[in-house]
Design a protein around this motif. Structure first.
Motif, mmCIF file in Angstrom:
data_model
loop_
_atom_site.group_PDB
_atom_site.id
_atom_site.type_symbol
_atom_site.label_atom_id
_atom_site.label_comp_id
_atom_site.label_asym_id
_atom_site.label_seq_id
_atom_site.Cartn_x
_atom_site.Cartn_y
_atom_site.Cartn_z
ATOM 1 N N GLY A 1 3.206 57.630 37.903
ATOM 2 C CA GLY A 1 4.184 58.287 37.019
ATOM 3 C C GLY A 1 4.405 56.962 36.146
ATOM 4 N N ALA A 2 5.398 56.302 37.546
ATOM 5 C CA ALA A 2 5.946 55.117 37.012
ATOM 6 C C ALA A 2 4.963 53.984 36.871
ATOM 7 N N ILE A 3 4.223 53.791 37.768
ATOM 8 C CA ILE A 3 2.906 52.710 37.202
ATOM 9 C C ILE A 3 2.156 52.787 36.014
ATOM 10 N N GLY A 4 1.966 54.307 35.553
ATOM 11 C CA GLY A 4 1.001 54.744 34.084
ATOM 12 C C GLY A 4 2.398 53.892 32.989
ATOM 13 N N ILE A 5 3.740 54.255 33.505
ATOM 14 C CA ILE A 5 4.750 53.788 32.257
ATOM 15 C C ILE A 5 4.849 52.389 32.419
ATOM 16 N N ILE A 6 4.554 51.634 33.357
ATOM 17 C CA ILE A 6 4.576 50.438 33.300
ATOM 18 C C ILE A 6 3.903 49.653 32.771
ATOM 19 N N ILE A 7 2.524 50.050 32.711
ATOM 20 C CA ILE A 7 0.866 49.873 32.005
ATOM 21 C C ILE A 7 1.077 50.547 30.845
ATOM 22 N N ALA A 8 1.818 51.210 30.771
ATOM 23 C CA ALA A 8 2.170 51.001 28.999
ATOM 24 C C ALA A 8 2.966 50.514 28.522
ATOM 25 N N GLY A 9 3.372 50.545 28.851
ATOM 26 C CA GLY A 9 4.967 49.236 27.953
ATOM 27 C C GLY A 9 3.984 47.361 27.981
ATOM 28 N N VAL A 10 3.067 47.506 29.242
ATOM 29 C CA VAL A 10 2.571 46.107 29.060
ATOM 30 C C VAL A 10 1.445 46.085 28.190
ATOM 31 N N LEU A 11 0.697 47.097 27.600
ATOM 32 C CA LEU A 11 0.136 46.623 27.001
ATOM 33 C C LEU A 11 0.887 47.689 25.673
ATOM 34 N N TRP A 12 1.616 48.033 25.783
ATOM 35 C CA TRP A 12 2.508 48.311 23.706
ATOM 36 C C TRP A 12 3.362 47.044 23.985
ATOM 37 N N GLY A 13 3.679 45.972 24.754
ATOM 38 C CA GLY A 13 4.299 44.715 24.858
ATOM 39 C C GLY A 13 3.425 43.573 24.032
ATOM 40 N N THR A 14 2.275 43.643 24.121
ATOM 41 C CA THR A 14 1.107 43.014 23.999
ATOM 42 C C THR A 14 0.910 43.016 22.966
ATOM 43 N N THR A 15 0.797 43.838 22.474
ATOM 44 C CA THR A 15 -0.139 44.237 21.218
ATOM 45 C C THR A 15 0.384 43.742 19.827
ATOM 46 N N GLY A 16 1.326 43.213 19.406
ATOM 47 C CA GLY A 16 2.291 42.207 18.378
ATOM 48 C C GLY A 16 1.894 40.498 18.633
ATOM 49 N N THR A 17 1.194 40.331 20.417
ATOM 50 C CA THR A 17 1.009 39.386 20.994
ATOM 51 C C THR A 17 -0.635 39.389 19.933
ATOM 52 N N ALA A 18 -1.687 40.165 20.990
ATOM 53 C CA ALA A 18 -2.730 40.283 19.905
ATOM 54 C C ALA A 18 -2.992 39.912 18.283
ATOM 55 N N ALA A 19 -1.758 41.040 18.435
ATOM 56 C CA ALA A 19 -1.816 40.548 16.512
ATOM 57 C C ALA A 19 -2.207 39.359 15.586
ATOM 58 N N SER A 20 -1.073 38.784 16.480
ATOM 59 C CA SER A 20 -0.304 37.246 15.785
ATOM 60 C C SER A 20 -2.020 36.312 15.922
ATOM 61 N N PHE A 21 -2.831 36.574 16.795
ATOM 62 C CA PHE A 21 -4.280 35.516 16.527
ATOM 63 C C PHE A 21 -5.039 35.680 15.462
ATOM 64 N N THR A 22 -4.941 37.149 14.749
ATOM 65 C CA THR A 22 -5.175 37.191 13.464
ATOM 66 C C THR A 22 -4.487 36.951 12.609
ATOM 67 N N ALA A 23 -4.124 35.737 11.998
ATOM 68 C CA ALA A 23 -3.286 35.333 11.427
ATOM 69 C C ALA A 23 -3.728 35.597 10.065
ATOM 70 N N ASN A 24 -5.053 35.316 9.454
ATOM 71 C CA ASN A 24 -5.974 36.025 7.938
ATOM 72 C C ASN A 24 -6.197 37.643 7.520
ATOM 73 N N VAL A 25 -5.495 38.012 8.515
ATOM 74 C CA VAL A 25 -5.756 39.655 8.677
ATOM 75 C C VAL A 25 -3.724 40.246 8.323
ATOM 76 N N SER A 26 -4.454 40.967 7.062
ATOM 77 C CA SER A 26 -2.627 41.003 6.820
ATOM 78 C C SER A 26 -2.477 42.320 7.692
ATOM 79 N N PRO A 27 -0.728 42.602 8.464
ATOM 80 C CA PRO A 27 -0.761 43.993 9.346
ATOM 81 C C PRO A 27 -0.243 44.711 8.453
ATOM 82 N N LEU A 28 -0.784 44.795 7.302
ATOM 83 C CA LEU A 28 -1.340 46.681 6.996
ATOM 84 C C LEU A 28 -2.288 46.977 7.497
ATOM 85 N N ALA A 29 -3.265 45.980 7.654
ATOM 86 C CA ALA A 29 -4.582 46.546 8.076
ATOM 87 C C ALA A 29 -4.909 46.163 9.381
ATOM 88 N N THR A 30 -4.244 45.644 10.315
ATOM 89 C CA THR A 30 -4.391 45.510 11.361
ATOM 90 C C THR A 30 -3.763 47.187 11.690
#
Length: 194
Positions: free
Chosen positions: A10-39
């Protein structure tokens, strides 16, 4: 009581989820021409469809229990709809680091507020201490000066981004709280999350 292996997994699952959640903003920053609302709308719709498809059997089984809680279902649905819109907009306006940290760090605070105010559960000293330390970290990060290239031209955009990050934390906490409430009422976790 959970076994040590189940607790560890369970703890490992929470850590993996946290890492994935924490990197979604970084991934979205590579789509500068796409509205954040569309993302946000894209993430919500694709995630929602996939979650619903993988939970169809549970949703059919729990449909009567779900419909017996229309207010909880509506609040949870509204929260999960608003969360990605606020989250990705916060990233766009305040920068990925501040937007992510404020969103992620504020969610536990809002969750405990919901638990305390609505569910009438007590707050432990350990939780309070960790909240104070985490809260100070968020305040220092949000108050710190960023490089002008990282954020938009004016500080007011950054403050709007921080506000949206808090809204993202609140809506995520509300979604989590409603899902937990449904699970406590006998609804499967798959149905509650879907």
């Amino acid at each position: 009581m959970l076994s040590k292996n189940a607790t560890f997994n369970g703890a490992i699952g929470i850590i993996i989820a946290g890492v994935l959640w924490g990197t979604t903003g970084t991934a979205a920053s590579f789509t500068a021409n796409v509205s954040p609302l569309a993302t946000g709308a894209f993430a919500m719709s694709i995630g929602g469809v996939l979650l619903t498809l993988t939970s169809l059997a549970n949703l059919r089984q729990d449909s009567a229990l779900l419909l017996a809680q229309p207010k909880t279902l509506a609040v949870g649905g509204l929260s999960v709809a608003l969360y990605p819109l606020a989250f990705y907009s916060a990233m766009s306006l305040s920068g990925v680091a501040i937007g992510s940290v404020v969103s992620i760090a504020s969610a536990p605070f809002f969750t405990v507020l919901l638990e305390r105010l609505i569910s009438k559960k007590s707050i432990s000293k350990t939780w309070f201490t960790s909240f104070v330390v985490g809260g100070l970290g968020v305040i220092f990060l949000a108050a710190g000066k960023q490089d002008a290239a990282v954020v938009n031209d004016t500080d007011s955009f950054q403050y709007w981004g921080i506000l949206l990050a808090f809204i993202a934390g609140l809506t995520y906490a509300t979604y989590s709280w409603t899902a937990r409430r449904m699970i406590e009422q006998g609804i499967s976790s798959n149905s509650a999350m879907a």
